[in-house]
Design an enzyme around this catalytic site. Structure first.
Site, PDB file in Angstrom:
ATOM      1  NE  ARG A  58      -2.827  -1.494  -0.689  1.00 47.59           N
ATOM      2  CZ  ARG A  58      -2.527  -2.716  -1.184  1.00 47.59           C
ATOM      3  NH1 ARG A  58      -2.371  -3.744  -0.398  1.00 47.59           N
ATOM      4  NH2 ARG A  58      -2.378  -2.898  -2.481  1.00 47.59           N
ATOM      5  CD  GLN A  88     -14.200   7.001   6.128  1.00 43.78           C
ATOM      6  OE1 GLN A  88     -14.616   5.925   6.538  1.00 43.78           O
ATOM      7  NE2 GLN A  88     -14.793   7.651   5.144  1.00 43.78           N
ATOM      8  CG  ASP A  91      -4.308   8.668   0.070  1.00 40.36           C
ATOM      9  OD1 ASP A  91      -4.346   9.892   0.329  1.00 40.36           O
ATOM     10  OD2 ASP A  91      -5.263   8.061  -0.459  1.00 40.36           O
ATOM     11  CG  HIS A 106      -9.760   4.850   9.354  1.00 42.28           C
ATOM     12  ND1 HIS A 106     -10.680   4.585   8.361  1.00 42.28           N
ATOM     13  CD2 HIS A 106     -10.478   4.965  10.506  1.00 42.28           C
ATOM     14  CE1 HIS A 106     -11.898   4.550   8.889  1.00 42.28           C
ATOM     15  NE2 HIS A 106     -11.806   4.780  10.183  1.00 42.28           N
TER      16      HIS A 106
HETATM   17  N1  APR Z   1     -15.040   9.622  -6.873  1.00 37.49           N
HETATM   18  C1  APR Z   1     -15.822   9.604  -5.755  1.00 37.49           C
HETATM   19  N2  APR Z   1     -16.226   8.475  -5.180  1.00 37.49           N
HETATM   20  C2  APR Z   1     -15.845   7.310  -5.719  1.00 37.49           C
HETATM   21  C3  APR Z   1     -15.036   7.247  -6.887  1.00 37.49           C
HETATM   22  C4  APR Z   1     -14.628   8.477  -7.453  1.00 37.49           C
HETATM   23  N3  APR Z   1     -13.861   8.529  -8.553  1.00 37.49           N
HETATM   24  N4  APR Z   1     -14.820   5.944  -7.168  1.00 37.49           N
HETATM   25  C5  APR Z   1     -15.460   5.243  -6.238  1.00 37.49           C
HETATM   26  N5  APR Z   1     -16.083   6.037  -5.356  1.00 37.49           N
HETATM   27  C6  APR Z   1     -16.877   5.709  -4.173  1.00 37.49           C
HETATM   28  C7  APR Z   1     -17.645   4.386  -4.219  1.00 37.49           C
HETATM   29  O1  APR Z   1     -18.885   4.556  -4.879  1.00 37.49           O
HETATM   30  C8  APR Z   1     -17.816   4.065  -2.742  1.00 37.49           C
HETATM   31  O2  APR Z   1     -19.005   4.635  -2.222  1.00 37.49           O
HETATM   32  O3  APR Z   1     -15.986   5.543  -3.084  1.00 37.49           O
HETATM   33  C9  APR Z   1     -16.603   4.731  -2.095  1.00 37.49           C
HETATM   34  C10 APR Z   1     -15.579   3.759  -1.582  1.00 37.49           C
HETATM   35  O4  APR Z   1     -16.123   3.036  -0.513  1.00 37.49           O
HETATM   36  P1  APR Z   1     -15.252   1.958   0.286  1.00 37.49           P
HETATM   37  O5  APR Z   1     -14.529   1.089  -0.667  1.00 37.49           O
HETATM   38  O6  APR Z   1     -16.123   1.316   1.281  1.00 37.49           O
HETATM   39  O7  APR Z   1     -14.131   2.879   1.004  1.00 37.49           O
HETATM   40  P2  APR Z   1     -14.239   3.790   2.296  1.00 37.49           P
HETATM   41  O8  APR Z   1     -15.629   4.254   2.518  1.00 37.49           O
HETATM   42  O9  APR Z   1     -13.158   4.807   2.182  1.00 37.49           O
HETATM   43  O10 APR Z   1     -13.855   2.762   3.433  1.00 37.49           O
HETATM   44  C11 APR Z   1     -13.854   3.200   4.764  1.00 37.49           C
HETATM   45  O11 APR Z   1     -12.973   1.090   5.465  1.00 37.49           O
HETATM   46  O12 APR Z   1     -11.570  -0.661   4.990  1.00 37.49           O
HETATM   47  C12 APR Z   1     -11.730   0.458   5.757  1.00 37.49           C
HETATM   48  O13 APR Z   1     -10.103   1.705   6.839  1.00 37.49           O
HETATM   49  C13 APR Z   1     -10.645   1.471   5.558  1.00 37.49           C
HETATM   50  O14 APR Z   1     -10.808   3.863   5.595  1.00 37.49           O
HETATM   51  C14 APR Z   1     -11.375   2.696   5.061  1.00 37.49           C
HETATM   52  C15 APR Z   1     -12.785   2.473   5.546  1.00 37.49           C
END
Ligand code: APR
Length: 233
Positions: A58, A88, A91, A106
Site C-alpha cells: 500500500r 479515512q 494516503d 484511520h
Molecule cells: N469519486 C468519488 N467516489 C468514488 C469514486 C470516485 N472517482 N470511485 C469510487 N467512489 C466511491 C464508491 O462509490 C464508494 O461509495 O468511493 C466509495 C468507496 O467506498 P469503500 O470502498 O467502502 O471505502 P471507504 O468508505 O473509504 O472505506 C472506509 O474502510 O476498509 C476500511 O479503513 C478502511 O478507511 C477505510 C474504511
C-alpha cells in the site's frame, strides 16, 4: 460576514482517480484480501510478515501516485472558506495537494508505529517496514494505521470539527465503517450536507438531508465547489 467553516469528509473514492483502489467496490481491496488476514490485531499476532507485506505494498503504491483534481479542489476551497479535511484515507494525497488542515481518522501509511506504545509514531523514508525493525522500546514496528477492532483515537477531534461545520462535503466513502460514518450525525441542524459519489448510497440512517451529487470526485467536486463559492462564500 465571518468565513464559513467547510469540512470535507473523504474516503477512498477521492483517491480512486489517482489510481488507488477503493475497498468495497467490485475489484476493491477487500475482494482481493480478507480483512481478517491483514487488518486486525489478531492478523498481526498470527502473521506479521503477511500484514507488513500488505501495508508495504500500500505504501509503495501511494508513493508512486499523485493527487488528482478532487484533492486540488479541496485546496482551492481554502481561498473562500475555513477548510478542514477529515479523511479515512491512509494516503497523504490531501497533504501533497496542499491542504493545510488534514485529520487522518484511520492513520497514515507513510508512518510507522511502535507495537508496544501507539503514541510512538515515526516518519518513514522508504516504503518497507521489515520484520526486525524496532521502535526505541525494542518492539517490532507496525504500520501507523487503525485496524478493525482498534479504537479510533482521533474520533473526538473529528466530532469537534464536524459539530462546528457550516458546510459538510462527504466524498468517496460508502459510509459503511463506524465510528467514522457516524460523524455525519454530529453536524449542526443548520449545516448544509453534500455527498459526492458516483454510486447510489443508502443514507437513510443519517438525520440530515443530504444533497447527493452522483459524480466521480474529479467531476462532482469542481462542480460543487463552484456552487458553494457562488452561494456561501
Ligand atoms: N469519486 C468519488 N467516489 C468514488 C469514486 C470516485 N472517482 N470511485 C469510487 N467512489 C466511491 C464508491 O462509490 C464508494 O461509495 O468511493 C466509495 C468507496 O467506498 P469503500 O470502498 O467502502 O471505502 P471507504 O468508505 O473509504 O472505506 C472506509 O474502510 O476498509 C476500511 O479503513 C478502511 O478507511 C477505510 C474504511
Amino acid at each position: 460576514m465571518s468565513v464559513k467553516r467547510l469540512v470535507v469528509f473523504s474516503g477512498s473514492g477521492i483517491s480512486a482517480e489517482s489510481g488507488i483502489k477503493t475497498f468495497r467496490e467490485i475489484g476493491g481491496l477487500w475482494e482481493e484480501y480478507s480483512i481478517y488476514d491483514v487488518a486486525t490485531p489478531e492478523a498481526w499476532q498470527k502473521n506479521k510478515t503477511l500484514v507488513l507485506d500488505f501495508y508495504n505494498q500500500r505504501r509503495k503504491q501511494v508513493l508512486e501516485k499523485q493527487p488528482n483534481d478532487g484533492h486540488f479542489v479541496c485546496v482551492d476551497l481554502e481561498n473562500y472558506f475555513d477548510v478542514e479535511i477529515i479523511t479515512q484515507n491512509i494516503d497523504d494525497l490531501h497533504e501533497r495537494a496542499g491542504s493545510q488542515k488534514v485529520l487522518h481518522l484511520h492513520g497514515e501509511i507513510r508512518k510507522a508505529q511502535s507495537s508496544l506504545n501507539p503514541n510512538l509514531i515515526y516518519e518513514m523514508d522508504g516504503w518497507k517496514i521489515k520484520l526486525g525493525d524496532k521502535c526505541e522500546l525494542g518492539s517490532q514496528l507496525r504500520p501507523h494505521v487503525v485496524w478493525f477492532g482498534e479504537p479510533v483515537p482521533k474520533m473526538d477531534d473529528a466530532i469537534n470539527i464536524v459539530s462546528k461545520a457550516d458546510i459538510l462535503v462527504v466524498v468517496g466513502t460508502s459510509l459503511q465503517v463506524y465510528p467514522a460514518a457516524g460523524l455525519l450525525n454530529y453536524c449542526p441542524n443548520s449545516c448544509k450536507v453534500f455527498l459526492v459519489d458516483p454510486n447510489e448510497l443508502d443514507t437513510s440512517t443519517f438525520y440530515q438531508s443530504i444533497e447527493h451529487i452522483k459524480e466521480k470526485a474529479g467531476v462532482g467536486l469542481p462542480r460543487l465547489s463552484k456552487t458553494l463559492i457562488e452561494n456561501f462564500a
